[in-house]
Design a protein around this motif. Structure first.
Motif, PDB file in Angstrom:
ATOM      1  N   MET A 161      40.887 103.146   4.187  1.00  0.00           N
ATOM      2  CA  MET A 161      41.516 104.428   4.525  1.00  0.00           C
ATOM      3  C   MET A 161      42.094 105.098   3.281  1.00  0.00           C
ATOM      4  O   MET A 161      42.602 104.434   2.384  1.00  0.00           O
ATOM      5  CB  MET A 161      42.615 104.225   5.565  1.00  0.00           C
ATOM      6  CG  MET A 161      42.090 103.782   6.905  1.00  0.00           C
ATOM      7  SD  MET A 161      43.392 103.479   8.101  1.00  0.00           S
ATOM      8  CE  MET A 161      43.892 105.145   8.467  1.00  0.00           C
TER       9      MET A 161
ATOM     10  N   GLN B 189      44.831 109.698   5.275  1.00  0.00           N
ATOM     11  CA  GLN B 189      44.597 109.118   6.597  1.00  0.00           C
ATOM     12  C   GLN B 189      45.754 108.198   6.997  1.00  0.00           C
ATOM     13  O   GLN B 189      46.185 108.204   8.142  1.00  0.00           O
ATOM     14  CB  GLN B 189      43.281 108.339   6.618  1.00  0.00           C
ATOM     15  CG  GLN B 189      42.052 109.210   6.544  1.00  0.00           C
ATOM     16  CD  GLN B 189      40.788 108.397   6.362  1.00  0.00           C
ATOM     17  OE1 GLN B 189      40.782 107.372   5.678  1.00  0.00           O
ATOM     18  NE2 GLN B 189      39.704 108.855   6.988  1.00  0.00           N
ATOM     19  N   CYS B 190      46.241 107.444   6.039  1.00  0.00           N
ATOM     20  CA  CYS B 190      47.374 106.549   6.323  1.00  0.00           C
ATOM     21  C   CYS B 190      48.619 107.346   6.672  1.00  0.00           C
ATOM     22  O   CYS B 190      49.361 106.969   7.589  1.00  0.00           O
ATOM     23  CB  CYS B 190      47.642 105.639   5.138  1.00  0.00           C
ATOM     24  SG  CYS B 190      46.390 104.356   4.951  1.00  0.00           S
TER      25      CYS B 190
ATOM     26  N   LEU C 280      42.164  99.158   7.225  1.00  0.00           N
ATOM     27  CA  LEU C 280      43.181  99.801   6.385  1.00  0.00           C
ATOM     28  C   LEU C 280      42.757  99.860   4.920  1.00  0.00           C
ATOM     29  O   LEU C 280      43.144 100.771   4.196  1.00  0.00           O
ATOM     30  CB  LEU C 280      44.507  99.047   6.474  1.00  0.00           C
ATOM     31  CG  LEU C 280      45.453  99.433   7.591  1.00  0.00           C
ATOM     32  CD1 LEU C 280      46.646  98.492   7.610  1.00  0.00           C
ATOM     33  CD2 LEU C 280      45.912 100.860   7.467  1.00  0.00           C
TER      34      LEU C 280
ATOM     35  N   ARG D 204      43.435  95.395   9.937  1.00  0.00           N
ATOM     36  CA  ARG D 204      43.856  95.273   8.546  1.00  0.00           C
ATOM     37  C   ARG D 204      42.693  95.521   7.598  1.00  0.00           C
ATOM     38  O   ARG D 204      42.855  96.140   6.538  1.00  0.00           O
ATOM     39  CB  ARG D 204      44.450  93.892   8.296  1.00  0.00           C
ATOM     40  CG  ARG D 204      45.816  93.716   8.919  1.00  0.00           C
ATOM     41  CD  ARG D 204      46.298  92.308   8.803  1.00  0.00           C
ATOM     42  NE  ARG D 204      47.671  92.169   9.251  1.00  0.00           N
ATOM     43  CZ  ARG D 204      48.218  91.043   9.624  1.00  0.00           C
ATOM     44  NH1 ARG D 204      47.511  89.917   9.601  1.00  0.00           N
ATOM     45  NH2 ARG D 204      49.473  91.002  10.033  1.00  0.00           N
TER      46      ARG D 204
ATOM     47  N   GLN E 192      50.400  99.980   3.586  1.00  0.00           N
ATOM     48  CA  GLN E 192      48.943  99.827   3.629  1.00  0.00           C
ATOM     49  C   GLN E 192      48.505  98.672   2.745  1.00  0.00           C
ATOM     50  O   GLN E 192      47.723  97.824   3.159  1.00  0.00           O
ATOM     51  CB  GLN E 192      48.253 101.116   3.181  1.00  0.00           C
ATOM     52  CG  GLN E 192      46.744 100.993   3.138  1.00  0.00           C
ATOM     53  CD  GLN E 192      46.068 102.139   2.412  1.00  0.00           C
ATOM     54  OE1 GLN E 192      46.706 102.897   1.697  1.00  0.00           O
ATOM     55  NE2 GLN E 192      44.770 102.272   2.612  1.00  0.00           N
TER      56      GLN E 192
ATOM     57  N   VAL F 124      51.660 105.404   8.097  1.00  0.00           N
ATOM     58  CA  VAL F 124      51.701 104.222   7.241  1.00  0.00           C
ATOM     59  C   VAL F 124      51.780 104.695   5.797  1.00  0.00           C
ATOM     60  O   VAL F 124      50.941 105.471   5.341  1.00  0.00           O
ATOM     61  CB  VAL F 124      50.436 103.350   7.444  1.00  0.00           C
ATOM     62  CG1 VAL F 124      50.429 102.172   6.498  1.00  0.00           C
ATOM     63  CG2 VAL F 124      50.330 102.890   8.878  1.00  0.00           C
ATOM     64  N   ASN F 125      52.799 104.233   5.084  1.00  0.00           N
ATOM     65  CA  ASN F 125      52.885 104.639   3.678  1.00  0.00           C
ATOM     66  C   ASN F 125      51.997 103.733   2.830  1.00  0.00           C
ATOM     67  O   ASN F 125      51.578 102.664   3.280  1.00  0.00           O
ATOM     68  CB  ASN F 125      54.348 104.659   3.190  1.00  0.00           C
ATOM     69  CG  ASN F 125      54.990 103.300   3.148  1.00  0.00           C
ATOM     70  OD1 ASN F 125      54.359 102.319   2.781  1.00  0.00           O
ATOM     71  ND2 ASN F 125      56.259 103.233   3.514  1.00  0.00           N
ATOM     72  N   PRO F 126      51.683 104.145   1.609  1.00  0.00           N
ATOM     73  CA  PRO F 126      50.761 103.353   0.768  1.00  0.00           C
ATOM     74  C   PRO F 126      51.221 101.919   0.517  1.00  0.00           C
ATOM     75  O   PRO F 126      50.396 101.011   0.435  1.00  0.00           O
ATOM     76  CB  PRO F 126      50.714 104.147  -0.535  1.00  0.00           C
ATOM     77  CG  PRO F 126      51.035 105.548  -0.144  1.00  0.00           C
ATOM     78  CD  PRO F 126      52.021 105.426   0.974  1.00  0.00           C
TER      79      PRO F 126
END
Length: 63
Positions: A26, A30-31, A23, A20, A41, A36-38
């Protein structure tokens, strides 16, 4: 056995905390590369605190 289970759970919690924390640094690109969506994140990165770590430690779920 209890001590081994507790140690294994703590290892998982530490790994989750470190992930975490990573994250937070990133970029959006990169996400998106890891799926992984914002919004996700942001929600997960908010949990990268001592409070979030302790919640993980004390909310052990068998699975």
């Amino acid at each position: 056995m209890l001590a081994i289970g507790l140690f294994a759970h703590l290892q998982v919690c530490v790994l989750r905390f470190q992930t975490r924390k990573a994250l937070k640094t990133m970029t959006v690109e990169q996400c998106m590369d890891i799926g992984v969506n914002p919004e996700e994140q942001h929600l997960e990165a908010k949990k990268a605190s001592i409070k979030g770590f302790l919640q993980d430690v004390f909310q052990y779920k068998k699975g």
